[in-house]
Scaffold this active site. Structure first.
Site, mmCIF file in Angstrom:
data_model
loop_
_atom_site.group_PDB
_atom_site.id
_atom_site.type_symbol
_atom_site.label_atom_id
_atom_site.label_comp_id
_atom_site.label_asym_id
_atom_site.label_seq_id
_atom_site.Cartn_x
_atom_site.Cartn_y
_atom_site.Cartn_z
ATOM 1 C CG ASP A 17 38.291 29.889 38.708
ATOM 2 O OD1 ASP A 17 38.494 28.926 39.478
ATOM 3 O OD2 ASP A 17 39.141 30.770 38.484
ATOM 4 C CE LYS A 31 43.511 31.783 38.841
ATOM 5 N NZ LYS A 31 42.125 31.786 39.333
#
Ligand code: ATR
Length: 289
Positions: free
Chosen positions: A113, A76
């Site tokens: 997120d 990520k």
């Protein structure tokens, strides 16, 4: 019930998830469920890519005709430097979890997120208000960064508590806002006084891990308790909150909501988050995936 459907055609839209390892990922099940439910001509595939090969893999995706991918552990952070453009939210979080490839082959890095956490919070705790009192975030890792960005953007004041104080200080410094205060781990119970929300972003409470040692007694009766852990769905923290008749928000909803922007961008349809998809994933988790 999901009807059997024809296999994909030569014109199918392609997306997937890149991680290393990848077999633990729930994303293929989730996207696959929605693709079947909406009978879309598309595929979402797991791709196990070693960190040394990430740059090559991301470079080749547009050439293979992919609409985009999700990026998961451990890629990520490194994916940020490997896409053509990073949106502001992903840059502030310091990580990319969704890549959207446009018609010209340019790769846009997003982080969904923060959106996923906030959408789930509003879904499961509709009475929560950002100005109802400070939000206490436990943890200072990557997941905490996303949750904190979501809460700040909604207008909330944030208190961070983390076992390693320096990590919490770094998070607060990086985000450069007066709306964050950092509290010592030893003072974590006292930090709950007057809070409207507590969020566990650590791995504590996950199956095989110790529970988060937090006394919920100082919380007002109107407070919401959220966990981003979803194995088990009812973590010791959420059970303690339920025993006190506090509103609870589980981690499975965040997993589902964070997937929405990618699905919509790649496959052209906004997927629904409802009891059917939740039940499907709960069954899948119980079956061990
Ligand atoms: P992620 O990116 O998924 O958030 P991470 O960066 O490894 O994962 O962060 C894990 C978080 O859980 C950290 O806040 C970590 O605290 P430290 O910064 O002190 O390591 C927290 N954590 C993990 N195990 C813990 C434990 N036994 N007690 C307290 N906090 C713990």
């Amino acid at each position: 019930m999901i009807e059997p459907r024809p296999s994909i055609s030569g014109g199918a839209r392609l997306a997937g998830v890149i991680g290393w390892p990848i077999s633990h990922s729930r994303s293929p099940r989730l996207h696959g469920y929605w693709l079947a439910r909406y009978n879309l001509d598309a595929a979402y595939v797991p791709m196990e890519v070693h960190p040394d090969d990430l740059a090559d893999a991301l470079a080749v995706l547009p050439k293979l005709g992919f609409r985009g991918v999700n990026v998961t552990v451990p890629h990520k952070e490194s994916a940020m430097a490997l896409v053509d453009r990073v949106d502001d939210t992903a840059r502030r979080i310091g990580a990319v979890n969704t890549i959207v490839i446009d018609a010209a082959g340019r790769r846009l890095g997003l982080n969904t997120d923060a959106f996923g956490f906030m959408a789930n919070l509003r879904d499961q705790a509709p009475l929560w208000r950002p100005d109802g009192g400070p939000a206490v975030v436990v943890g200072a890792g990557g997941a905490a960064r996303a949750v904190v960005v979501g809460l700040l953007d909604a207008g909330a004041e944030v208190r961070i508590i983390n076992r390693t104080r320096t990590r919490a200080d770094a998070l607060a410094r990086d985000l450069g806002t007066p709306h964050i205060t950092v509290h010592d781990w030893e003072d974590r119970n006292a930090a709950l006084r007057g809070a409207a929300l507590v969020v566990n972003t650590t791995t504590l409470g996950m199956a095989g891990q110790p529970a988060l040692d937090l006394d919920l007694a100082p919380l007002p009766g109107t407070a919401v308790v959220a966990d981003i852990v979803y194995t088990p769905l009812w973590t010791p923290l959420l059970k303690a909150a339920r025993a006190r008749h506090l509103a609870t928000v589980d981690g499975l909803g965040m997993l589902i909501h964070q997937a929405r922007p990618g699905f919509a961008a790649w496959f052209g349809r906004e997927p629904e988050v409802d009891k059917a998809v939740r039940d499907y994933l709960v069954r899948d988790l119980e079956d061990g995936g």
